[in-house]
Design a protein around this motif. Structure first.
Motif, PDB file in Angstrom:
ATOM      1  N   MET A   1      49.290 -12.442 -81.888  1.00 31.45           N
ATOM      2  CA  MET A   1      48.699 -12.974 -80.666  1.00 31.45           C
ATOM      3  C   MET A   1      47.185 -12.769 -80.705  1.00 31.45           C
ATOM      4  O   MET A   1      46.689 -11.723 -81.108  1.00 31.45           O
ATOM      5  N   LEU A   2      46.461 -13.774 -80.263  1.00 27.65           N
ATOM      6  CA  LEU A   2      45.001 -13.704 -80.259  1.00 27.65           C
ATOM      7  C   LEU A   2      44.516 -12.791 -79.142  1.00 27.65           C
ATOM      8  O   LEU A   2      45.151 -12.693 -78.094  1.00 27.65           O
ATOM      9  N   PRO A   3      43.360 -12.136 -79.331  1.00 26.97           N
ATOM     10  CA  PRO A   3      42.767 -11.356 -78.243  1.00 26.97           C
ATOM     11  C   PRO A   3      42.554 -12.247 -77.021  1.00 26.97           C
ATOM     12  O   PRO A   3      42.171 -13.411 -77.150  1.00 26.97           O
ATOM     13  N   GLN A   4      42.796 -11.694 -75.835  1.00 32.36           N
ATOM     14  CA  GLN A   4      42.707 -12.454 -74.585  1.00 32.36           C
ATOM     15  C   GLN A   4      41.356 -12.244 -73.911  1.00 32.36           C
ATOM     16  O   GLN A   4      40.910 -11.113 -73.735  1.00 32.36           O
ATOM     17  N   VAL A   5      40.730 -13.353 -73.533  1.00 35.63           N
ATOM     18  CA  VAL A   5      39.463 -13.341 -72.815  1.00 35.63           C
ATOM     19  C   VAL A   5      39.574 -14.313 -71.640  1.00 35.63           C
ATOM     20  O   VAL A   5      40.578 -15.015 -71.494  1.00 35.63           O
ATOM     21  N   CYS A   6      38.535 -14.356 -70.808  1.00 37.74           N
ATOM     22  CA  CYS A   6      38.525 -15.259 -69.662  1.00 37.74           C
ATOM     23  C   CYS A   6      37.094 -15.697 -69.392  1.00 37.74           C
ATOM     24  O   CYS A   6      36.148 -15.018 -69.785  1.00 37.74           O
ATOM     25  N   VAL A   7      36.960 -16.839 -68.716  1.00 40.85           N
ATOM     26  CA  VAL A   7      35.649 -17.376 -68.362  1.00 40.85           C
ATOM     27  C   VAL A   7      35.765 -18.044 -66.997  1.00 40.85           C
ATOM     28  O   VAL A   7      36.823 -18.556 -66.644  1.00 40.85           O
ATOM     29  N   CYS A   8      34.671 -18.000 -66.230  1.00 44.05           N
ATOM     30  CA  CYS A   8      34.686 -18.583 -64.885  1.00 44.05           C
ATOM     31  C   CYS A   8      33.453 -19.450 -64.678  1.00 44.05           C
ATOM     32  O   CYS A   8      32.331 -19.037 -65.006  1.00 44.05           O
ATOM     33  N   TYR A   9      33.683 -20.632 -64.124  1.00 39.70           N
ATOM     34  CA  TYR A   9      32.599 -21.535 -63.763  1.00 39.70           C
ATOM     35  C   TYR A   9      32.515 -21.562 -62.243  1.00 39.70           C
ATOM     36  O   TYR A   9      33.405 -22.075 -61.572  1.00 39.70           O
ATOM     37  N   LEU A  10      31.459 -20.934 -61.713  1.00 38.78           N
ATOM     38  CA  LEU A  10      31.252 -20.868 -60.264  1.00 38.78           C
ATOM     39  C   LEU A  10      30.533 -22.128 -59.821  1.00 38.78           C
ATOM     40  O   LEU A  10      29.482 -22.475 -60.385  1.00 38.78           O
ATOM     41  N   LEU A  11      31.104 -22.809 -58.832  1.00 40.59           N
ATOM     42  CA  LEU A  11      30.558 -24.065 -58.338  1.00 40.59           C
ATOM     43  C   LEU A  11      30.098 -23.921 -56.899  1.00 40.59           C
ATOM     44  O   LEU A  11      30.761 -23.257 -56.100  1.00 40.59           O
ATOM     45  N   ARG A  12      28.976 -24.552 -56.581  1.00 40.56           N
ATOM     46  CA  ARG A  12      28.509 -24.600 -55.196  1.00 40.56           C
ATOM     47  C   ARG A  12      28.024 -26.018 -54.919  1.00 40.56           C
ATOM     48  O   ARG A  12      27.476 -26.679 -55.807  1.00 40.56           O
ATOM     49  N   THR A  13      28.234 -26.477 -53.696  1.00 38.26           N
ATOM     50  CA  THR A  13      27.694 -27.764 -53.276  1.00 38.26           C
ATOM     51  C   THR A  13      26.616 -27.465 -52.249  1.00 38.26           C
ATOM     52  O   THR A  13      26.878 -26.848 -51.218  1.00 38.26           O
ATOM     53  N   ASP A  14      25.400 -27.855 -52.572  1.00 41.55           N
ATOM     54  CA  ASP A  14      24.254 -27.568 -51.725  1.00 41.55           C
ATOM     55  C   ASP A  14      24.186 -28.525 -50.539  1.00 41.55           C
ATOM     56  O   ASP A  14      24.911 -29.521 -50.475  1.00 41.55           O
ATOM     57  N   ALA A  15      23.287 -28.243 -49.615  1.00 44.72           N
ATOM     58  CA  ALA A  15      23.108 -29.059 -48.415  1.00 44.72           C
ATOM     59  C   ALA A  15      22.795 -30.516 -48.763  1.00 44.72           C
ATOM     60  O   ALA A  15      23.120 -31.419 -48.002  1.00 44.72           O
ATOM     61  N   ASP A  16      22.196 -30.734 -49.946  1.00 46.65           N
ATOM     62  CA  ASP A  16      21.859 -32.093 -50.369  1.00 46.65           C
ATOM     63  C   ASP A  16      23.060 -32.825 -50.968  1.00 46.65           C
ATOM     64  O   ASP A  16      22.935 -33.964 -51.430  1.00 46.65           O
ATOM     65  N   GLY A  17      24.240 -32.150 -50.983  1.00 45.85           N
ATOM     66  CA  GLY A  17      25.454 -32.766 -51.501  1.00 45.85           C
ATOM     67  C   GLY A  17      25.607 -32.685 -53.004  1.00 45.85           C
ATOM     68  O   GLY A  17      26.573 -33.194 -53.564  1.00 45.85           O
ATOM     69  N   ILE A  18      24.674 -32.027 -53.677  1.00 41.39           N
ATOM     70  CA  ILE A  18      24.719 -31.910 -55.134  1.00 41.39           C
ATOM     71  C   ILE A  18      25.504 -30.657 -55.520  1.00 41.39           C
ATOM     72  O   ILE A  18      25.236 -29.570 -55.016  1.00 41.39           O
ATOM     73  N   THR A  19      26.471 -30.840 -56.415  1.00 41.01           N
ATOM     74  CA  THR A  19      27.257 -29.705 -56.904  1.00 41.01           C
ATOM     75  C   THR A  19      26.584 -29.122 -58.131  1.00 41.01           C
ATOM     76  O   THR A  19      26.150 -29.846 -59.030  1.00 41.01           O
ATOM     77  N   ARG A  20      26.499 -27.787 -58.128  1.00 39.38           N
ATOM     78  CA  ARG A  20      25.881 -27.063 -59.237  1.00 39.38           C
ATOM     79  C   ARG A  20      26.857 -26.036 -59.784  1.00 39.38           C
ATOM     80  O   ARG A  20      27.725 -25.567 -59.068  1.00 39.38           O
ATOM     81  N   VAL A  21      26.670 -25.700 -61.056  1.00 38.69           N
ATOM     82  CA  VAL A  21      27.507 -24.700 -61.727  1.00 38.69           C
ATOM     83  C   VAL A  21      26.606 -23.576 -62.218  1.00 38.69           C
ATOM     84  O   VAL A  21      25.488 -23.814 -62.679  1.00 38.69           O
ATOM     85  N   LEU A  22      27.110 -22.348 -62.105  1.00 41.66           N
ATOM     86  CA  LEU A  22      26.362 -21.179 -62.565  1.00 41.66           C
ATOM     87  C   LEU A  22      26.716 -20.887 -64.022  1.00 41.66           C
ATOM     88  O   LEU A  22      27.873 -20.657 -64.356  1.00 41.66           O
ATOM     89  N   LEU A  23      25.692 -20.929 -64.860  1.00 41.16           N
ATOM     90  CA  LEU A  23      25.824 -20.549 -66.264  1.00 41.16           C
ATOM     91  C   LEU A  23      24.836 -19.427 -66.518  1.00 41.16           C
ATOM     92  O   LEU A  23      23.921 -19.201 -65.729  1.00 41.16           O
TER      93      LEU A  23
END
Length: 161
Positions: A1-23
């Motif tokens: 079995m391969l080593p287990q890892v995880c990743v998260c993409y945090l999303l926010r939609t700003d007041a201008d309606g644009i969605t952004r992702v935190l990297l």
């Protein structure tokens, strides 16, 4: 079995309606210099949800609401020229957290508009699946990296969506 890892993409939609992702630009270790989502290895006895909540807090200073974590898929990474790098990653998206992103020893966090994600500055596999996940899809793929330890040489034709 391969080593287990995880990743998260945090999303926010700003007041201008644009969605952004935190990297974050990786400061050290595997992937140094590349943009990645916060994440890391599961500790013994830890679930992927517990691990990603811990990793997001450690790497970008945000407290995620575990109930708001959306599991979006599973990625297998194979490095035949450096087996120790091979791993399996659970992918999450999250839209609810508390705090403001702060830099850590691991990452310098930065918000990107969804349409401006710097895929060319990320791991090569991201271009094949990340836009679909950020658009609401799921992924289950396996990628093999070449001798340069950077380029995908197999797995680019799998399913995602």
């Amino acid at each position: 079995m391969l080593p287990q890892v995880c990743v998260c993409y945090l999303l926010r939609t700003d007041a201008d309606g644009i969605t952004r992702v935190l990297l974050g630009r990786k400061k050290l270790g595997l992937g140094e210099g590349k943009y990645v989502g916060p994440g890391g290895k599961l500790e013994p006895g830890e679930t992927a949800v517990q691990a990603i909540a811990r990793e997001v807090l450690e790497e970008v200073g945000l407290t995620v609401d575990p109930a708001s974590l959306e599991e979006r898929g599973l990625l297998s990474y194979h490095f035949p020229h450096r087996e120790a790098w091979s791993q399996e990653s659970t992918v999450f998206v999250c839209r609810a957290w508390s705090g403001e992103p702060t830099a850590s020893d691991e990452l310098d966090p930065e918000w990107f508009e969804i349409g401006d994600v710097p895929l060319g500055l990320m791991w090569d596999d991201a271009r094949f699946w990340l836009p679909g996940v950020l658009a609401g899809g799921t992924v289950r793929r396996s990628f093999t990296f070449g001798a340069d330890l950077s380029s995908v040489v197999a797995g680019a034709d799998g399913d995602s969506g």
